[in-house]
Design an enzyme around this catalytic site. Structure first.
Site, PDB file in Angstrom:
ATOM      1  N   SER A   1       0.925  -1.379  -0.119  1.00 55.90           N
ATOM      2  CA  SER A   1      -0.088  -0.045  -0.020  1.00 55.90           C
ATOM      3  C   SER A   1       0.867   1.345   0.135  1.00 55.90           C
ATOM      4  O   SER A   1       1.969   1.290   0.472  1.00 55.90           O
ATOM      5  CB  SER A   1      -0.897   0.032   1.160  1.00 55.90           C
ATOM      6  OG  SER A   1      -0.041   0.163   2.389  1.00 55.90           O
ATOM      7  N   LYS A   2       0.319   2.401  -0.674  1.00 55.79           N
ATOM      8  CA  LYS A   2       1.090   3.620  -0.775  1.00 55.79           C
ATOM      9  C   LYS A   2       1.396   4.098   0.536  1.00 55.79           C
ATOM     10  O   LYS A   2       2.320   4.784   0.757  1.00 55.79           O
ATOM     11  CB  LYS A   2       0.440   4.457  -1.676  1.00 55.79           C
ATOM     12  CG  LYS A   2      -0.860   4.947  -1.182  1.00 55.79           C
ATOM     13  CD  LYS A   2      -1.486   6.115  -1.997  1.00 55.79           C
ATOM     14  CE  LYS A   2      -2.935   6.541  -1.403  1.00 55.79           C
ATOM     15  NZ  LYS A   2      -3.731   7.126  -2.414  1.00 55.79           N
ATOM     16  N   ARG A   3       0.688   3.682   1.669  1.00 61.31           N
ATOM     17  CA  ARG A   3       1.088   4.271   2.758  1.00 61.31           C
ATOM     18  C   ARG A   3       2.505   3.770   3.401  1.00 61.31           C
ATOM     19  O   ARG A   3       3.006   4.237   4.271  1.00 61.31           O
ATOM     20  CB  ARG A   3      -0.080   3.722   3.889  1.00 61.31           C
ATOM     21  CG  ARG A   3      -1.208   4.609   4.423  1.00 61.31           C
ATOM     22  CD  ARG A   3      -2.493   3.920   5.005  1.00 61.31           C
ATOM     23  NE  ARG A   3      -3.612   4.600   4.590  1.00 61.31           N
ATOM     24  CZ  ARG A   3      -3.991   5.635   5.112  1.00 61.31           C
ATOM     25  NH1 ARG A   3      -3.405   6.023   6.144  1.00 61.31           N
ATOM     26  NH2 ARG A   3      -5.067   6.295   4.944  1.00 61.31           N
TER      27      ARG A   3
ATOM     28  N   ARG B   1       7.847  10.276   4.856  1.00 63.42           N
ATOM     29  CA  ARG B   1       7.751   9.085   5.746  1.00 63.42           C
ATOM     30  C   ARG B   1       9.095   8.936   6.118  1.00 63.42           C
ATOM     31  O   ARG B   1       9.391   8.432   7.295  1.00 63.42           O
ATOM     32  CB  ARG B   1       7.497   7.760   4.672  1.00 63.42           C
ATOM     33  CG  ARG B   1       6.836   6.573   5.407  1.00 63.42           C
ATOM     34  CD  ARG B   1       6.449   5.618   4.437  1.00 63.42           C
ATOM     35  NE  ARG B   1       5.303   5.906   3.567  1.00 63.42           N
ATOM     36  CZ  ARG B   1       5.380   5.788   2.074  1.00 63.42           C
ATOM     37  NH1 ARG B   1       6.581   5.373   1.549  1.00 63.42           N
ATOM     38  NH2 ARG B   1       4.556   6.093   1.479  1.00 63.42           N
TER      39      ARG B   1
END
Ligand code: GLU
Length: 503
Positions: free
Chosen positions: A254-256, A469
């Protein structure tokens, strides 16, 4: 003679082109090419609110860049078109009419309130949540009257009340799912658009698809599809459900947690053949266990029965290593050409000029100004984020909340980014300048850089997110802190949503 192999991918054109789409495309492509068959690209754009032409274009670009060519599709035509589902409404309507006539489907007039109440009751009784069949035996007259009166309705499929659905997946063998767990799926929505389940069956059949290679998340939908094939009296294509790519913590990629856009990997300077090679290793291995191989070698040796079903971890370090191996094999002119293709070309430079022109005194000022946009950031440390009027807690909040908001953004537009940051600064009661400080550092590695919002536009969503991030990880929030930050973000979002729009 057996029918020629025809495979397809059917991506939805929403958001950035996903590496998961490239991964599915790769195996469908390799299977078709190995058998001398055709590979079809179909666009599943029945969700009109979320589908965009830009996203469709980006899918074409991404697959084209990876060298996964398709024989039929919206942009190349073919004998089985149109290849966009939004252009096939009449076909679905005709087919659903057949199902209605044969009694395999029915009109349902239930309101959302009624369906919610049924679901709550089933949940309270610990039952499988599914439609309770309320409208299944309405008389033809009643249906006609209610439709004529303009009552909103959907069309659902019938599902047997008892027994099991048994089907075979080529990699997983025989699978049985009790019909009691299968919902009476909506086939046509209130707006007249088909759902995925109707469209995928009709299209795969009419487009002559012989093998369906797709993600394992669709396994549970097979009973619905198998019933539809039976109702239509069509043979079902062979099913091959592939393992999904995973984040290092085993969750679905997932892009998270990981950059997921093919564009990100292109902009970071991965070579298309290295990415293709890496993606193939995620589900398959060469018979000789060789790790580095070309697309052509893969096609030659491809054997779908050698595919694995374990969830492969998408590992950036391994991908980078492999990419390095490819770079070492290039001779100098090839290497130079790759650098040009990547960033040092007129089109890319022209994107940079508006940002640097006002700030440069010599042409040679270019590289020091833009280096953070073209390459990786130098290693940052916590000290970089020290600020005279911001505590560590504030820095953490800004990075966390901005990243959370970026994760939820569908569109990556300068004005939206600006409005978002202004709203957040206000809700967090920080001066806009102060609010932007940690974001400048995280994005560019320095407190003063080219305009932040232009930088984010140039970097794109995935790369911008990856930098925030990395900064967040550097500052190192504990699990407890993160939980609190997640909660706080929800509150801030609610405050922004309810604030009056700026005039
Ligand atoms: N639109 C679906 C997806 O993108 C297609 C699934 C399928 O291949 O049947 O996941």
């Amino acid at each position: 003679m057996t029918a020629p192999v025809r495979t397809r991918i059917a991506p939805s054109p929403t958001g950035d082109p996903h590496v998961g789409t490239a991964y599915m495309a790769l195996f469908n492509w390799a299977f078709a090419r190995h058998h001398g068959g055709q590979f079809v690209l179909r666009i599943e754009d029945t969700d009109q609110a979320r589908s965009t032409a830009a996203s469709e274009e980006a899918i074409f670009d991404a697959l084209g860049w990876l060298g996964l060519d398709w024989d039929e599709g919206p942009n190349v035509g073919g004998a089985y078109g149109p290849y966009r589902q939004s252009e096939r409404k009449a076909t679905y309507a005709a087919h659903v009419e057949t199902l209605l006539q044969k009694g395999h489907a029915f009109h349902c007039f239930c309101s959302k309130e009624r369906l919610d109440a049924v679901r709550s009751e089933q949940q309270a009784n610990k039952q499988t949540t599914r439609y309770d069949g309320h409208c299944i035996s309405l008389s033809a007259d009643e249906v006609a009257t209610r439709i004529a009166a303009g009552e909103s309705h959907v069309i659902r499929m019938r599902v047997p009340e008892e027994g099991d659905c048994t089907f075979t997946d080529r990699l997983r063998g025989e699978i049985s799912i009790p019909y009691a767990q299968i919902d009476m799926q909506v086939l046509v929505k209130a707006d007249g658009m088909p759902t995925y389940h109707l469209a995928v069956v009709v299209d795969d059949h009419l487009m002559g698809i012989t093998h369906i290679l797709r993600g394992e998340e669709w396994l549970n939908s097979v009973p619905k599809h198998q019933l539809l094939y039976r109702y239509f009296d069509w043979p079902m294509p062979e099913l091959i459900h592939l393992p999904l790519l995973r984040n290092p913590d085993q969750s679905k990629l997932s892009k998270r947690k990981n950059p997921t856009s093919v564009t990100y990997y292109r902009d970071m300077g991965y070579l298309p053949e290295a990415l293709v090679n890496y993606l193939s290793l995620m589900g398959w291995s060469m018979p000789n266990e060789e790790e580095i191989f070309s697309r052509e070698e893969m096609v030659e040796a491809f054997d779908v029965d050698r595919m694995t079903t374990g969830g492969p971890i998408f590992d950036q370090t391994k991908l980078s290593w492999l990419n390095g191996q490819y770079l070492r094999r290039l001779d100098a002119p090839e290497y130079a050409q790759r650098i040009q293709d990547w960033m040092l070309n007129t089109a890319k430079l022209e994107q940079l000029i508006p940002m640097v022109q006002e700030r440069a005194e010599r042409l040679s000022d270019l590289l020091p100004l833009v280096n953070y946009l073209l390459g990786n950031l130098p290693d940052l440390s916590e000290e970089h984020f020290e600020h005279k009027s911001m505590e560590r807690a504030d820095v953490l909040k800004v990075l966390h909340h901005t990243l959370a908001a970026f994760d939820e953004m569908r569109d990556w537009q300068r004005d939206d980014l600006f409005a978002l940051c202004q709203g957040m600064a206000q809700a967090m009661e920080l001066k806009f300048r102060d609010f932007l400080f940690p974001l400048f550092i995280a994005t560019s590695g320095r407190a003063v850089s080219l305009p932040l919002f232009d930088s984010w536009m140039f970097l794109g969503a995935d790369l911008s997110r990856a930098r925030l991030r990395a900064a967040l990880e550097l500052i190192g929030a504990s699990k407890k802190e993160r939980k609190r930050l997640d909660k706080e973000y929800q509150a801030i979002k609610a405050a922004i949503d309810s604030a009056p729009a700026p005039t």
